[in-house]
Write a protein that holds these residues in place. Structure first.
Motif, short mmCIF file in Angstrom:
data_model
loop_
_atom_site.label_atom_id
_atom_site.label_comp_id
_atom_site.label_asym_id
_atom_site.label_seq_id
_atom_site.Cartn_x
_atom_site.Cartn_y
_atom_site.Cartn_z
N LYS A 180 0.83 -1.21 0.00
CA LYS A 180 0.00 0.00 0.00
C LYS A 180 0.87 1.26 0.00
CE LYS A 180 -3.56 -2.42 2.65
NZ LYS A 180 -4.24 -2.52 3.95
N LYS A 181 0.50 2.20 -0.89
CA LYS A 181 1.15 3.51 -0.90
C LYS A 181 0.41 4.46 0.05
CE LYS A 181 2.35 3.32 -5.85
NZ LYS A 181 2.22 4.08 -7.11
N ALA A 182 0.98 5.66 0.23
CA ALA A 182 0.32 6.67 1.06
C ALA A 182 -1.06 7.00 0.51
CB ALA A 182 1.18 7.92 1.13
N SER A 183 -1.21 6.94 -0.81
CA SER A 183 -2.49 7.28 -1.43
C SER A 183 -3.59 6.29 -1.06
CB SER A 183 -2.35 7.35 -2.96
OG SER A 183 -1.81 6.14 -3.46
N PHE A 184 -3.22 5.05 -0.75
CA PHE A 184 -4.22 4.05 -0.35
C PHE A 184 -4.96 4.53 0.90
CE2 PHE A 184 -5.81 0.38 1.87
CZ PHE A 184 -6.24 -0.49 0.89
N ALA A 185 -4.20 4.95 1.92
CA ALA A 185 -4.82 5.43 3.16
C ALA A 185 -5.59 6.73 2.91
CB ALA A 185 -3.75 5.64 4.22
N ALA A 186 -5.04 7.61 2.05
CA ALA A 186 -5.71 8.88 1.77
C ALA A 186 -7.06 8.67 1.09
CB ALA A 186 -4.81 9.76 0.90
N VAL A 187 -7.10 7.71 0.16
CA VAL A 187 -8.35 7.44 -0.55
C VAL A 187 -9.36 6.78 0.38
CG1 VAL A 187 -9.37 6.00 -2.36
CG2 VAL A 187 -7.32 7.34 -2.83
N ARG A 188 -8.91 5.85 1.21
CA ARG A 188 -9.82 5.20 2.15
C ARG A 188 -10.43 6.23 3.10
NH1 ARG A 188 -7.42 0.37 5.62
NH2 ARG A 188 -6.06 2.06 6.29
N GLU A 189 -9.62 7.16 3.58
CA GLU A 189 -10.12 8.20 4.49
C GLU A 189 -11.10 9.13 3.77
OE1 GLU A 189 -8.47 11.96 7.17
OE2 GLU A 189 -7.05 10.55 6.27
N ALA A 190 -10.77 9.49 2.52
CA ALA A 190 -11.63 10.40 1.77
C ALA A 190 -12.99 9.77 1.48
CB ALA A 190 -10.95 10.81 0.46
N PHE A 191 -13.00 8.50 1.05
CA PHE A 191 -14.28 7.84 0.79
C PHE A 191 -15.06 7.63 2.08
CE2 PHE A 191 -12.68 6.29 -3.46
CZ PHE A 191 -13.71 6.87 -4.19
N GLY A 192 -14.35 7.52 3.21
CA GLY A 192 -15.03 7.39 4.48
C GLY A 192 -15.73 8.67 4.89
N ARG A 193 -15.18 9.82 4.50
CA ARG A 193 -15.79 11.11 4.84
C ARG A 193 -16.89 11.50 3.87
NH1 ARG A 193 -10.52 13.16 5.33
NH2 ARG A 193 -10.86 14.46 3.49
N ALA A 194 -16.79 11.06 2.64
CA ALA A 194 -17.73 11.49 1.60
C ALA A 194 -19.18 11.21 2.03
CB ALA A 194 -17.41 10.77 0.29
N PRO A 195 -20.14 12.07 1.65
CA PRO A 195 -19.95 13.22 0.77
C PRO A 195 -19.67 14.53 1.51
CG PRO A 195 -22.27 12.88 1.13
CD PRO A 195 -21.56 11.80 1.92
N ARG A 196 -19.43 14.49 2.82
CA ARG A 196 -19.19 15.74 3.56
C ARG A 196 -17.70 15.93 3.78
NH1 ARG A 196 -23.54 13.71 6.93
NH2 ARG A 196 -25.50 14.72 6.35
N PHE A 197 -17.16 17.01 3.21
CA PHE A 197 -15.77 17.36 3.42
C PHE A 197 -15.71 18.75 4.07
CE2 PHE A 197 -15.60 14.20 0.15
CZ PHE A 197 -14.41 13.52 0.38
N PRO A 198 -14.80 18.95 5.04
CA PRO A 198 -14.72 20.27 5.69
C PRO A 198 -14.32 21.35 4.71
CG PRO A 198 -12.83 18.89 6.27
CD PRO A 198 -13.78 18.01 5.53
N LEU A 199 -14.91 22.53 4.86
CA LEU A 199 -14.56 23.66 4.02
C LEU A 199 -13.22 24.23 4.46
CD1 LEU A 199 -18.02 25.48 3.95
CD2 LEU A 199 -17.04 24.06 2.16
N GLY A 200 -12.46 24.73 3.50
CA GLY A 200 -11.21 25.37 3.85
C GLY A 200 -11.42 26.64 4.65
N HIS A 201 -12.53 27.32 4.39
CA HIS A 201 -12.85 28.57 5.10
C HIS A 201 -14.36 28.61 5.26
CE1 HIS A 201 -13.00 32.69 6.39
NE2 HIS A 201 -13.65 33.07 5.31
N ALA A 202 -14.83 28.89 6.47
CA ALA A 202 -16.27 28.91 6.76
C ALA A 202 -16.66 30.26 7.35
CB ALA A 202 -16.63 27.78 7.71
N PRO A 203 -16.99 31.24 6.52
CA PRO A 203 -17.40 32.55 7.04
C PRO A 203 -18.71 32.44 7.82
CG PRO A 203 -17.87 32.38 4.70
CD PRO A 203 -17.08 31.17 5.06
N LYS A 204 -18.88 33.32 8.80
CA LYS A 204 -20.12 33.30 9.57
C LYS A 204 -21.28 33.70 8.69
CE LYS A 204 -22.34 34.62 13.85
NZ LYS A 204 -22.21 35.25 15.18
N VAL A 205 -22.41 32.98 8.83
CA VAL A 205 -23.59 33.21 8.01
C VAL A 205 -24.76 33.53 8.93
CG1 VAL A 205 -25.26 32.16 6.44
CG2 VAL A 205 -22.81 31.71 6.15
N SER A 206 -25.55 34.56 8.59
CA SER A 206 -26.79 34.87 9.29
C SER A 206 -27.96 34.43 8.43
CB SER A 206 -26.89 36.38 9.57
OG SER A 206 -25.87 36.79 10.45
N VAL A 207 -28.83 33.60 8.99
CA VAL A 207 -30.01 33.13 8.28
C VAL A 207 -31.21 33.91 8.79
CG1 VAL A 207 -31.46 31.14 7.73
CG2 VAL A 207 -28.99 30.84 8.08
#
Length: 235
Positions: A180-207
């Motif tokens: 297994k390469k490093a990408s094996f673990a990275a892909v497994r982790e990514a598919f485990g999180r999908a479809p929700r991935f953290p945003l790089g930046h989350a500005p405050k929102v008023s609804v």
């Protein structure tokens, strides 16, 4: 002759795979070279792919049909197919984000699947780290942009074309020895999180909920707002 042979092969595959619940779709072909498409003419190529799709439908009406396209032939009219399948190798996630948005327009409401995605490690440790970072970021982009499915290319560095081993591309998630390469673990982790991935930046929102005579639906609306998957907002 090539078209007739293609129909025979597609018909054989459709018969073999008919009503097999493990099959998501039948791919009618993969990456016809752009110079061939220009020489033959895109309309003739599109007509051939449509006839191959009809061949599948005659055997198994419920089987989904697609074609492995890529950027240099994105102009092909593939309206006869059930989903859009594109092979895209872009080494900048920002470029991929923009191009997937374009492909969603070309899909015209049909599901979009990325059929080939990845990066060669070049056989180096630094290349393996780069590959892991890229495929993880690409999977996040695919989820963010509403892609229906994603296929990494490839499972292992041990792959063959036309009966010959490919010696100079190291696209796999594992080495030729199946380590297994490093990408094996990275892909497994990514598919485990999908479809929700953290945003790089989350500005405050008023609804702000504006309601007039909305008693019937207001409670359900407010209840849903307190369950949003967003880190910084107010209602």
């Amino acid at each position: 002759r090539a078209a007739a042979e293609a129909r025979r092969q597609v018909a054989r595959a459709a018969h073999r795979l008919a009503e097999d619940e493990r099959v998501a779709a039948l791919v009618l072909g993969n990456e016809l070279p752009a110079d061939v498409v220009r020489w033959v003419g895109p309309d003739r190529v599109a007509d051939l792919l449509a006839s191959l799709a009809d061949t599948v439908a005659e055997v198994d009406p419920g089987m989904l049909r697609t074609y492995g396209n890529y950027p240099t032939t994105e102009h092909l009219d593939l309206g006869a197919l059930d989903l859009l399948l594109f092979n895209v190798f872009l080494e900048d996630p920002a470029d991929l984000r923009r191009y997937v948005a374009r492909l969603q327009n070309l899909a015209d409401g049909r599901p979009l699947v990325l059929g080939e995605l990845g990066l060669s490690t070049g056989g180096t440790a630094a290349g393996e780290r780069r590959q892991a970072d890229l495929v993880a970021a690409s999977l996040a982009v695919a989820a963010e942009r509403g892609v229906a499915g994603t296929c990494l290319f490839s499972w292992t560095d041990d792959w063959w074309v036309g009966g010959k081993r490919v010696e100079d591309w190291f696209m796999g998630l594992t080495t030729r020895e199946r380590e297994k390469k490093a990408s094996f673990a990275a892909v497994r982790e990514a598919f485990g999180r999908a479809p929700r991935f953290p945003l790089g930046h989350a500005p405050k929102v008023s609804v702000v909920v504006a309601s007039y005579n909305g008693a019937r639906t207001l409670k359900a609306c407010l209840d849903s707002l307190v369950r949003l998957h967003y880190p910084d907002y107010e209602v």
